[in-house]
Design a protein around this motif. Structure first.
Motif, PDB file in Angstrom:
ATOM      1  N   UNK A 188       0.995  -1.143   0.001  1.00  0.00           N
ATOM      2  CA  UNK A 188       0.088  -0.071   0.086  1.00  0.00           C
ATOM      3  C   UNK A 188       0.827   1.299  -0.120  1.00  0.00           C
ATOM      4  N   UNK A 189       0.248   2.303  -0.545  1.00  0.00           N
ATOM      5  CA  UNK A 189       0.765   3.612  -0.236  1.00  0.00           C
ATOM      6  C   UNK A 189      -0.306   4.690   0.080  1.00  0.00           C
ATOM      7  N   UNK A 190      -0.140   5.074   1.323  1.00  0.00           N
ATOM      8  CA  UNK A 190      -1.224   6.033   1.842  1.00  0.00           C
ATOM      9  C   UNK A 190      -0.628   7.386   1.451  1.00  0.00           C
ATOM     10  N   UNK A 191      -1.237   8.250   1.081  1.00  0.00           N
ATOM     11  CA  UNK A 191      -0.872   9.602   0.563  1.00  0.00           C
ATOM     12  C   UNK A 191      -1.708  10.514   1.071  1.00  0.00           C
ATOM     13  N   UNK A 192      -1.283  11.512   1.742  1.00  0.00           N
ATOM     14  CA  UNK A 192      -1.885  12.506   2.651  1.00  0.00           C
ATOM     15  C   UNK A 192      -1.333  13.864   2.258  1.00  0.00           C
ATOM     16  N   UNK A 193      -2.150  14.982   2.531  1.00  0.00           N
ATOM     17  CA  UNK A 193      -1.907  16.061   2.167  1.00  0.00           C
ATOM     18  C   UNK A 193      -1.260  16.400   0.736  1.00  0.00           C
ATOM     19  N   UNK A 194      -1.904  15.754  -0.039  1.00  0.00           N
ATOM     20  CA  UNK A 194      -1.512  15.646  -1.649  1.00  0.00           C
ATOM     21  C   UNK A 194      -1.666  17.269  -2.123  1.00  0.00           C
ATOM     22  N   UNK A 195      -0.767  17.489  -3.030  1.00  0.00           N
ATOM     23  CA  UNK A 195      -0.594  18.841  -3.761  1.00  0.00           C
ATOM     24  C   UNK A 195      -0.448  18.467  -5.192  1.00  0.00           C
ATOM     25  N   UNK A 196      -0.677  19.443  -6.252  1.00  0.00           N
ATOM     26  CA  UNK A 196      -0.723  19.247  -7.470  1.00  0.00           C
ATOM     27  C   UNK A 196       0.500  18.567  -7.978  1.00  0.00           C
ATOM     28  N   UNK A 197       1.714  19.064  -7.374  1.00  0.00           N
ATOM     29  CA  UNK A 197       2.907  18.212  -7.666  1.00  0.00           C
ATOM     30  C   UNK A 197       3.217  16.913  -7.551  1.00  0.00           C
ATOM     31  N   UNK A 198       2.057  16.260  -6.872  1.00  0.00           N
ATOM     32  CA  UNK A 198       1.904  14.827  -6.831  1.00  0.00           C
ATOM     33  C   UNK A 198       0.964  14.118  -7.850  1.00  0.00           C
ATOM     34  N   UNK A 199       0.707  15.088  -9.000  1.00  0.00           N
ATOM     35  CA  UNK A 199       0.049  14.333  -9.987  1.00  0.00           C
ATOM     36  C   UNK A 199       1.013  13.662 -10.885  1.00  0.00           C
ATOM     37  N   UNK A 200       0.577  12.372 -11.135  1.00  0.00           N
ATOM     38  CA  UNK A 200       1.629  11.326 -11.743  1.00  0.00           C
ATOM     39  C   UNK A 200       1.053   9.971 -11.948  1.00  0.00           C
ATOM     40  N   UNK A 201       1.580   9.026 -12.863  1.00  0.00           N
ATOM     41  CA  UNK A 201       1.014   7.926 -12.922  1.00  0.00           C
ATOM     42  C   UNK A 201       2.087   7.262 -11.862  1.00  0.00           C
ATOM     43  N   UNK A 202       1.436   6.505 -11.011  1.00  0.00           N
ATOM     44  CA  UNK A 202       2.152   5.729  -9.903  1.00  0.00           C
ATOM     45  C   UNK A 202       2.429   4.264 -10.117  1.00  0.00           C
ATOM     46  N   UNK A 203       3.497   3.853 -10.212  1.00  0.00           N
ATOM     47  CA  UNK A 203       3.751   2.621 -10.367  1.00  0.00           C
ATOM     48  C   UNK A 203       4.350   1.576  -9.135  1.00  0.00           C
TER      49      UNK A 203
END
Length: 126
Positions: A80-95
């Motif tokens: 798992x990858x729990x992602x909090x406090x996301x911001x636009x710079x986190x936009x991507x395809x995650x592998x």
């Protein structure tokens, strides 16, 4: 051989959270160190987080430290990858990726992984 399938991506507003999952089949996940990488449009694929085979050691890119958490459930063959406090710079395809290496250097770099999933899109709106 191990097959990896990511899920959980989507569209979220800045400040929101998402949890990505990576389900493995073909071989038991406990045989592999696992990593998450991401690739934004026009950019190189970059390291995000990694976890060793037992789940006792984790590594993070500086850009996500304190906001993202990697974990694994070997009984469920899932990472798992729990992602909090996301911001636009986190936009991507995650592998997600699986590899046999155990050292920090390899866990934090693309050559350390032998198997890759197809990726899941994460889009963070401002």
């Amino acid at each position: 051989q191990v097959q990896l399938v990511e899920s959980g991506g989507g569209l979220v507003q800045a400040g929101g959270s998402l949890r990505l999952s990576c389900a493995a089949s073909g071989r038991t996940l406990s045989s592999y160190s696992m990593g998450w990488f991401r690739q934004a449009p026009g950019k190189e694929r970059e390291f995000v987080a990694a976890i060793d085979k037992s789940g006792s050691t984790t590594y993070y890119a500086d850009s996500v430290k304190g906001r993202f958490t990697i974990s694994r459930d070997n009984a469920k063959n899932t990472v798992y990858l729990q992602m909090n406090s996301l911001n636009p710079e986190d936009t991507a395809v995650y592998f997600c990726a699986a590899g046999a290496y155990v050292t920090r250097y390899y866990l934090m770099s693309k050559p350390g992984y032998d198997y890759w999933g197809q990726g899941t899109q994460v889009t963070v709106s401002s």
